[in-house]
Design an enzyme around this catalytic site. Structure first.
Site, mmCIF file in Angstrom:
data_model
loop_
_atom_site.group_PDB
_atom_site.id
_atom_site.type_symbol
_atom_site.label_atom_id
_atom_site.label_comp_id
_atom_site.label_asym_id
_atom_site.label_seq_id
_atom_site.Cartn_x
_atom_site.Cartn_y
_atom_site.Cartn_z
ATOM 1 N N GLY A 94 -0.788 15.293 15.668
ATOM 2 C CA GLY A 94 -0.535 13.935 16.150
ATOM 3 C C GLY A 94 -1.594 12.965 15.646
ATOM 4 O O GLY A 94 -1.297 11.813 15.320
ATOM 5 N N ARG A 122 7.444 14.051 19.213
ATOM 6 C CA ARG A 122 6.416 13.314 19.977
ATOM 7 C C ARG A 122 6.548 11.794 19.789
ATOM 8 O O ARG A 122 6.975 11.327 18.738
ATOM 9 C CB ARG A 122 5.016 13.829 19.578
ATOM 10 C CG ARG A 122 4.849 15.286 20.000
ATOM 11 C CD ARG A 122 3.512 15.842 19.615
ATOM 12 N NE ARG A 122 2.432 15.200 20.347
ATOM 13 C CZ ARG A 122 1.142 15.440 20.107
ATOM 14 N NH1 ARG A 122 0.802 16.284 19.160
ATOM 15 N NH2 ARG A 122 0.221 14.839 20.808
ATOM 16 N N SER A 167 -5.130 5.978 25.045
ATOM 17 C CA SER A 167 -4.926 6.930 23.955
ATOM 18 C C SER A 167 -5.779 6.550 22.769
ATOM 19 O O SER A 167 -5.654 5.457 22.219
ATOM 20 C CB SER A 167 -3.447 6.944 23.538
ATOM 21 O OG SER A 167 -3.325 7.438 22.218
ATOM 22 N N ASP A 315 -7.560 17.268 26.713
ATOM 23 C CA ASP A 315 -7.204 18.488 25.977
ATOM 24 C C ASP A 315 -7.703 19.756 26.678
ATOM 25 O O ASP A 315 -7.331 20.861 26.298
ATOM 26 C CB ASP A 315 -7.774 18.430 24.554
ATOM 27 C CG ASP A 315 -7.066 17.370 23.712
ATOM 28 O OD1 ASP A 315 -5.958 16.951 24.087
ATOM 29 O OD2 ASP A 315 -7.635 16.964 22.682
ATOM 30 N N LYS A 342 2.062 16.191 24.687
ATOM 31 C CA LYS A 342 1.130 16.852 23.762
ATOM 32 C C LYS A 342 1.907 17.850 22.888
ATOM 33 O O LYS A 342 3.129 17.793 22.821
ATOM 34 C CB LYS A 342 -0.001 17.533 24.548
ATOM 35 C CG LYS A 342 -0.875 16.549 25.323
ATOM 36 C CD LYS A 342 -1.625 15.631 24.382
ATOM 37 C CE LYS A 342 -2.451 14.601 25.109
ATOM 38 N NZ LYS A 342 -3.032 13.595 24.225
ATOM 39 N N ARG A 388 -3.711 25.222 22.317
ATOM 40 C CA ARG A 388 -4.571 25.217 23.502
ATOM 41 C C ARG A 388 -3.955 26.046 24.638
ATOM 42 O O ARG A 388 -4.672 26.594 25.468
ATOM 43 C CB ARG A 388 -4.872 23.791 23.945
ATOM 44 C CG ARG A 388 -5.623 23.021 22.871
ATOM 45 C CD ARG A 388 -6.413 21.868 23.404
ATOM 46 N NE ARG A 388 -6.697 20.917 22.345
ATOM 47 C CZ ARG A 388 -7.658 21.057 21.438
ATOM 48 N NH1 ARG A 388 -8.421 22.132 21.446
ATOM 49 N NH2 ARG A 388 -7.848 20.141 20.512
HETATM 50 C C1 S3P Z 1 -7.074 12.694 19.801
HETATM 51 C C2 S3P Z 1 -6.698 11.984 20.904
HETATM 52 C C3 S3P Z 1 -6.003 12.568 22.062
HETATM 53 C C4 S3P Z 1 -6.100 14.099 22.061
HETATM 54 C C5 S3P Z 1 -5.842 14.683 20.702
HETATM 55 C C6 S3P Z 1 -6.842 14.151 19.693
HETATM 56 C C7 S3P Z 1 -7.757 11.999 18.703
HETATM 57 O O1 S3P Z 1 -4.647 12.206 22.011
HETATM 58 O O2 S3P Z 1 -5.208 14.637 23.001
HETATM 59 O O3 S3P Z 1 -5.943 16.093 20.737
HETATM 60 O O4 S3P Z 1 -8.349 12.668 17.808
HETATM 61 O O5 S3P Z 1 -7.725 10.760 18.691
HETATM 62 P P1 S3P Z 1 -4.102 10.797 22.612
HETATM 63 O O6 S3P Z 1 -4.719 9.705 21.834
HETATM 64 O O7 S3P Z 1 -2.613 10.857 22.411
HETATM 65 O O8 S3P Z 1 -4.508 10.812 24.043
#
Ligand code: S3P
Length: 429
Positions: A94, A122, A167, A315, A342, A388
């Site tokens: 993501g 997602r 986020s 996480d 997630k 995870r």
């Molecule tokens: C991340 C942000 C988080 C986290 C992901 C890594 C990042 O997601 O859950 O594992 O590196 O910016 P969200 O921004 O969707 O909360």
């Protein structure tokens, strides 16, 4: 691949964990947009970060490595990316997809980004919405809310964006797009999410101002290639911290872990649960706080975790649920509806799998309620392709009676190649 876990004797010894996933992604991205070379040490060579490397190679960036934990990105400056002739594949990541979309929004060329089946489910409207407002042309399924997504970017307008979710991926996508806009781009979030992008933008020479939950970036900076030393990933360390806190007689130290306050909520919560935890040798690496973390077994008790703490441990919720199941009393995790979007729906997958081991969990619309101290017993459970969940179940297997089998654990390589080997070291000493 399956893993078989037996109830553990004490964990002991000193270990390190691989580099931070969030910091590794950002170092590649900013390195690509900077002038000159960026040397990344302790780069996480997990599948997610390798997807980022692959995308930037397709965008015309020369990248050497990873070799011996080091990656060199030969940056071409803010306007140095080239139109890719292939589809960019973010795989399961993501962070790769959302941050890359921010960068692609500023490019005067056409590109298409996709990912694996999980990533294609997602939500992407949270980033394509603001990026369209900045002037990017984006096409995709269901009003640009699902990948594959096609982008034709260009000169963007700066945006003052109020995000409905805390986020870091949304904040970072808008800030990275803001690099290509004249003027100031501002992102405000309900709670402060991880701030690695802001810290690294400053490290590379951009002007960033932070006040409360808002970040302000001045567009069109000159970014300069830098050396980045990636701290150990607290999200990976968390599995062993919980294991040592929950298995009687344990005493472990994890060295060189990133303890950035926007990421280290798990430490505060474990301490509140009664864990015997110490931060040693605190230092700073390229703007990021780092420490060695020592944890010794102690009896844990249930807690309530909610509000602004949630983004700082989002996480870690799967493994926190394992700690809660082993603790005395009730633990409630609230304000964490983000868990549903997630790599898997983590409210559902944590509940479904830990129940197989005999834990007492209730799914809430925005979290979980866990009644602890039910003796866990070994069972056959599965990862749902979520790294995870796989690692949290392995840790649950250590505190359960009898043997536990975790099916489909190949996904662990997404964030923690070598996880089983590090655990073995802690159990053998
Ligand atoms: C991340 C942000 C988080 C986290 C992901 C890594 C990042 O997601 O859950 O594992 O590196 O910016 P969200 O921004 O969707 O909360």
């Amino acid at each position: 691949m399956d893993l078989a876990i037996k109830p553990a004797g004490p964990l002991s010894g000193t270990i390190s964990v691989p580099g931070d996933k969030s910091v590794s992604h950002r170092a590649v991205m900013l390195g690509a947009l900077a002038e000159g070379d960026t040397l990344i040490e302790n780069f996480l060579a997990g599948a997610d970060c390798l997807a980022t490397v692959d995308c930037f190679r397709k965008l015309g960036i020369e990248i050497d490595g990873p070799a011996d934990g080091t990656l060199t990105v030969h940056g071409r400056g803010l306007d140095g990316l080239r139109e890719p002739v292939e589809v960019l594949d973010a795989a399961n990541s993501g962070t790769t997809m959302r941050l890359l979309l921010g960068i692609l929004a500023g490019q005067p060329f056409f590109s298409v980004v996709t990912g694996d089946a999980s990533l294609r489910r997602r939500p992407m409207a949270r980033v394509t919405g603001p990026l369209k407002q900045m002037g990017a042309c984006i096409m995709g399924r269901q009003n640009e809310s699902l990948a594959p997504l096609a982008v034709r970017g260009g000169r963007l307008k700066a945006l003052d964006f109020v995000s409905p979710v805390a986020s870091a991926q949304v904040k970072s996508a808008v800030l990275l797009a803001g690099l290509f806009a004249d003027g100031e781009t501002v992102v405000t979030e309900p709670y402060c999410s991880r701030n690695h992008t802001e810290l690294m933008l400053e490290h590379f020479g951009a002007r960033v101002e932070v006040s409360a939950n808002s970040v302000r970036l001045t567009g069109r900076p000159v970014l300069k290639g830098r050396r980045v030393v990636v701290p150990g990933d607290i999200s990976s360390a968390a599995f062993f911290l919980v294991a040592a806190a929950a298995v009687p007689g344990s005493d472990i130290t994890v060295t060189g872990v990133g303890v950035n306050p926007t990421r280290s909520g798990i430490l505060a919560v474990l301490q509140e649960m009664g864990a015997d935890l110490q931060l040693l040798n605190q230092r700073e690496l390229n703007g990021e706080q780092v420490a060695d973390i020592r944890v010794r077994f102690s009896r844990l008790k249930g807690v309530t975790v909610a509000g602004g703490l949630i983004p700082a441990l989002i996480d870690e919720v799967p493994v926190l649920a394992v700690a809660a199941a082993a603790a005395e009393g009730v633990t409630e995790i609230r304000d964490a509806a983000e868990l549903k979007v997630k790599e898997s729906n983590r409210i559902a997958t944590v509940a479904e799998e830990l129940r197989k081991l005999g834990a007492d969990l209730e799914e809430l619309p925005d979290g979980l309620k866990i009644r602890g101290r039910r003796s866990l017993k070994g069972a056959v459970c599965k990862s749902h392709g979520d790294h995870r969940i796989a690692m949290a179940l392995v840790i649950a297997g250590l505190v359960a009676a009898g043997e536990t089998y975790v099916q489909d654990t190949g996904c662990i390589d997404i964030s923690f190649p070598g996880f089983a080997g590090v655990l073995k070291l802690l159990l053998e000493r």
